[in-house]
Scaffold this motif. Structure first.
Motif, mmCIF file in Angstrom:
data_model
loop_
_atom_site.group_PDB
_atom_site.id
_atom_site.type_symbol
_atom_site.label_atom_id
_atom_site.label_comp_id
_atom_site.label_asym_id
_atom_site.label_seq_id
_atom_site.Cartn_x
_atom_site.Cartn_y
_atom_site.Cartn_z
ATOM 1 N N LYS A 1 33.012 40.991 4.289
ATOM 2 C CA LYS A 1 32.432 40.323 3.297
ATOM 3 C C LYS A 1 31.235 41.271 2.931
ATOM 4 O O LYS A 1 30.593 41.183 2.231
ATOM 5 C CB LYS A 1 31.292 39.257 3.699
ATOM 6 N N GLY A 2 31.171 43.050 3.268
ATOM 7 C CA GLY A 2 30.868 43.206 3.024
ATOM 8 C C GLY A 2 30.777 44.306 1.802
ATOM 9 O O GLY A 2 30.284 44.815 1.077
ATOM 10 N N GLY A 3 32.594 44.704 1.715
ATOM 11 C CA GLY A 3 32.785 44.779 0.365
ATOM 12 C C GLY A 3 33.470 46.084 0.156
ATOM 13 O O GLY A 3 34.020 46.552 -0.904
ATOM 14 N N PHE A 4 33.236 46.609 1.149
ATOM 15 C CA PHE A 4 33.687 48.841 1.577
ATOM 16 C C PHE A 4 33.590 48.512 2.527
ATOM 17 O O PHE A 4 33.548 48.478 3.882
ATOM 18 C CB PHE A 4 32.598 49.610 1.106
ATOM 19 N N THR A 5 34.910 49.104 2.803
ATOM 20 C CA THR A 5 35.965 49.575 4.296
ATOM 21 C C THR A 5 35.386 50.436 4.738
ATOM 22 O O THR A 5 34.356 51.415 4.470
ATOM 23 C CB THR A 5 37.219 49.815 4.264
ATOM 24 N N PRO A 6 34.867 50.270 6.013
ATOM 25 C CA PRO A 6 34.904 51.357 7.162
ATOM 26 C C PRO A 6 35.551 52.592 7.266
ATOM 27 O O PRO A 6 36.598 52.095 6.959
ATOM 28 C CB PRO A 6 34.977 50.761 8.803
ATOM 29 N N GLU B 1 31.132 65.850 -3.483
ATOM 30 C CA GLU B 1 32.097 65.159 -4.899
ATOM 31 C C GLU B 1 31.707 64.272 -5.316
ATOM 32 O O GLU B 1 31.420 64.356 -6.760
ATOM 33 C CB GLU B 1 33.450 65.465 -4.337
ATOM 34 N N VAL B 2 31.689 63.331 -4.714
ATOM 35 C CA VAL B 2 31.428 61.852 -6.022
ATOM 36 C C VAL B 2 29.711 61.866 -6.547
ATOM 37 O O VAL B 2 29.392 61.961 -7.606
ATOM 38 C CB VAL B 2 31.325 60.827 -5.281
ATOM 39 N N ARG B 3 28.884 62.240 -5.366
ATOM 40 C CA ARG B 3 27.377 63.002 -5.977
ATOM 41 C C ARG B 3 27.226 63.739 -7.465
ATOM 42 O O ARG B 3 26.839 63.097 -8.209
ATOM 43 C CB ARG B 3 26.644 63.411 -5.513
ATOM 44 N N ARG B 4 27.978 64.903 -7.507
ATOM 45 C CA ARG B 4 28.523 65.716 -8.443
ATOM 46 C C ARG B 4 29.108 65.161 -9.444
ATOM 47 O O ARG B 4 29.033 65.704 -10.525
ATOM 48 C CB ARG B 4 28.845 67.233 -8.025
ATOM 49 N N HIS B 5 30.099 63.948 -9.712
ATOM 50 C CA HIS B 5 30.677 63.633 -10.741
ATOM 51 C C HIS B 5 29.967 63.014 -11.586
ATOM 52 O O HIS B 5 28.990 62.363 -11.281
ATOM 53 C CB HIS B 5 31.782 62.770 -10.477
ATOM 54 N N ASP C 1 24.144 57.462 1.160
ATOM 55 C CA ASP C 1 24.141 58.761 2.101
ATOM 56 C C ASP C 1 24.909 59.156 3.010
ATOM 57 O O ASP C 1 26.284 59.015 2.638
ATOM 58 C CB ASP C 1 23.048 58.048 3.339
ATOM 59 N N TYR C 2 25.124 60.597 3.372
ATOM 60 C CA TYR C 2 25.682 60.892 4.489
ATOM 61 C C TYR C 2 26.652 60.108 5.441
ATOM 62 O O TYR C 2 26.006 59.130 5.635
ATOM 63 C CB TYR C 2 25.572 61.896 4.732
ATOM 64 N N TYR C 3 28.235 59.627 5.928
ATOM 65 C CA TYR C 3 27.753 58.999 6.753
ATOM 66 C C TYR C 3 28.087 60.114 8.270
ATOM 67 O O TYR C 3 27.692 61.617 8.358
ATOM 68 C CB TYR C 3 30.113 59.514 6.961
ATOM 69 N N ASN C 4 27.477 59.291 9.425
ATOM 70 C CA ASN C 4 26.928 59.310 10.397
ATOM 71 C C ASN C 4 28.015 58.786 11.785
ATOM 72 O O ASN C 4 28.320 59.862 12.103
ATOM 73 C CB ASN C 4 25.366 59.719 10.594
ATOM 74 N N ASP C 5 28.831 58.203 11.898
ATOM 75 C CA ASP C 5 30.069 57.148 12.548
ATOM 76 C C ASP C 5 30.409 56.846 12.043
ATOM 77 O O ASP C 5 30.897 56.681 10.518
ATOM 78 C CB ASP C 5 29.084 56.231 13.214
ATOM 79 N N ILE C 6 31.773 56.559 12.362
ATOM 80 C CA ILE C 6 33.119 56.382 11.583
ATOM 81 C C ILE C 6 32.702 54.534 11.313
ATOM 82 O O ILE C 6 33.752 54.248 10.762
ATOM 83 C CB ILE C 6 34.488 56.160 12.626
ATOM 84 N N THR C 7 32.111 54.255 12.457
ATOM 85 C CA THR C 7 31.591 52.822 12.027
ATOM 86 C C THR C 7 30.794 52.348 10.677
ATOM 87 O O THR C 7 31.339 51.128 10.002
ATOM 88 C CB THR C 7 31.314 52.082 12.702
ATOM 89 N N GLU C 8 30.141 52.960 9.808
ATOM 90 C CA GLU C 8 29.929 52.635 8.835
ATOM 91 C C GLU C 8 30.626 53.366 7.368
ATOM 92 O O GLU C 8 31.697 53.951 6.920
ATOM 93 C CB GLU C 8 28.614 54.219 8.134
ATOM 94 N N SER C 9 30.360 51.927 6.686
ATOM 95 C CA SER C 9 30.161 51.987 4.930
ATOM 96 C C SER C 9 30.012 52.268 4.009
ATOM 97 O O SER C 9 28.423 52.559 3.950
ATOM 98 C CB SER C 9 31.126 50.558 5.057
ATOM 99 N N ARG C 10 29.924 53.446 3.367
ATOM 100 C CA ARG C 10 29.809 53.417 1.693
ATOM 101 C C ARG C 10 29.899 53.052 0.823
ATOM 102 O O ARG C 10 31.083 52.077 0.153
ATOM 103 C CB ARG C 10 29.995 54.916 1.637
ATOM 104 N N ASN C 11 29.261 52.788 -0.789
ATOM 105 C CA ASN C 11 29.203 51.965 -1.526
ATOM 106 C C ASN C 11 30.251 52.596 -2.860
ATOM 107 O O ASN C 11 30.213 53.409 -3.688
ATOM 108 C CB ASN C 11 28.324 51.211 -2.488
ATOM 109 N N ILE C 12 31.273 53.567 -2.051
ATOM 110 C CA ILE C 12 32.425 54.325 -2.942
ATOM 111 C C ILE C 12 33.360 53.918 -2.556
ATOM 112 O O ILE C 12 33.646 53.099 -1.566
ATOM 113 C CB ILE C 12 32.539 55.805 -2.208
ATOM 114 N N PRO C 13 34.980 52.798 -3.956
ATOM 115 C CA PRO C 13 35.963 52.788 -3.994
ATOM 116 C C PRO C 13 36.519 53.266 -2.709
ATOM 117 O O PRO C 13 36.523 54.413 -2.672
ATOM 118 C CB PRO C 13 36.035 52.582 -5.186
ATOM 119 N N ASP C 14 37.187 52.650 -2.171
ATOM 120 C CA ASP C 14 37.915 52.553 -1.013
ATOM 121 C C ASP C 14 38.913 54.059 -1.583
ATOM 122 O O ASP C 14 39.005 54.935 -0.804
ATOM 123 C CB ASP C 14 39.386 51.158 -0.563
#
Length: 102
Positions: A14-19, A57-61, A70-83
Motif C-alpha cells: 500500500k506504500g506505493g514504493f518498494t523497499p 543524482e535524482v536530486r540534481r536532475h 532523504d538518504y537511505y539509512n536501512d534496507i527496509t526503507e523506501s523512497r518516493n523514487i520510481p522503482d
C-alpha cells in the motif's frame, strides 16, 4: 487516473514504493547474481551507499519535481523514487564498482 508504474507491486504494498532491499535484489539479479538472498551484510551496506548516490543524482536532475528526498539509512526503507530509476541506478553503480564491462 492511472496508477504509477511499480516494478514490484507485491513488495510495494500500500506504500506505493518498494523497499530498498527488494530493489537491491533486483539490481543484483540483473548484474548476474542469481542468488541475491545469500548476499552478506557488507554488500548490503555498500548497496545503501550506492542507493544514496542514486538519490544524489535524482536530486540534481533538472526534471525532478518530486521534492526533497532523504538518504537511505536501512534496507527496509523506501523512497518516493520510481522503482525502475532506483533499480537501473543501483545496477549501473554496481557495475562501475565491480569494474564490469557490461
Amino acid at each position: 487516473m492511472a496508477e504509477a508504474s511499480v516494478q514490484k507491486p507485491f513488495a510495494a504494498g500500500k506504500g506505493g514504493f518498494t523497499p530498498l532491499e527488494d530493489l537491491i535484489r533486483s539490481a543484483l539479479v540483473r548484474a548476474g547474481n542469481f542468488s541475491p538472498s545469500r548476499v552478506d551484510g557488507e554488500v548490503m551496506m555498500m548497496m545503501i551507499e550506492l542507493a544514496n548516490r542514486v538519490i544524489e543524482e535524482v536530486r540534481r536532475h533538472p526534471y525532478w519535481t518530486g521534492g526533497d528526498i532523504d538518504y537511505y539509512n536501512d534496507i527496509t526503507e523506501s523512497r518516493n523514487i520510481p522503482d525502475m530509476i532506483m533499480i537501473d541506478g543501483l545496477t549501473a553503480h554496481y557495475f562501475l564498482q565491480q569494474g564490469s564491462e557490461k
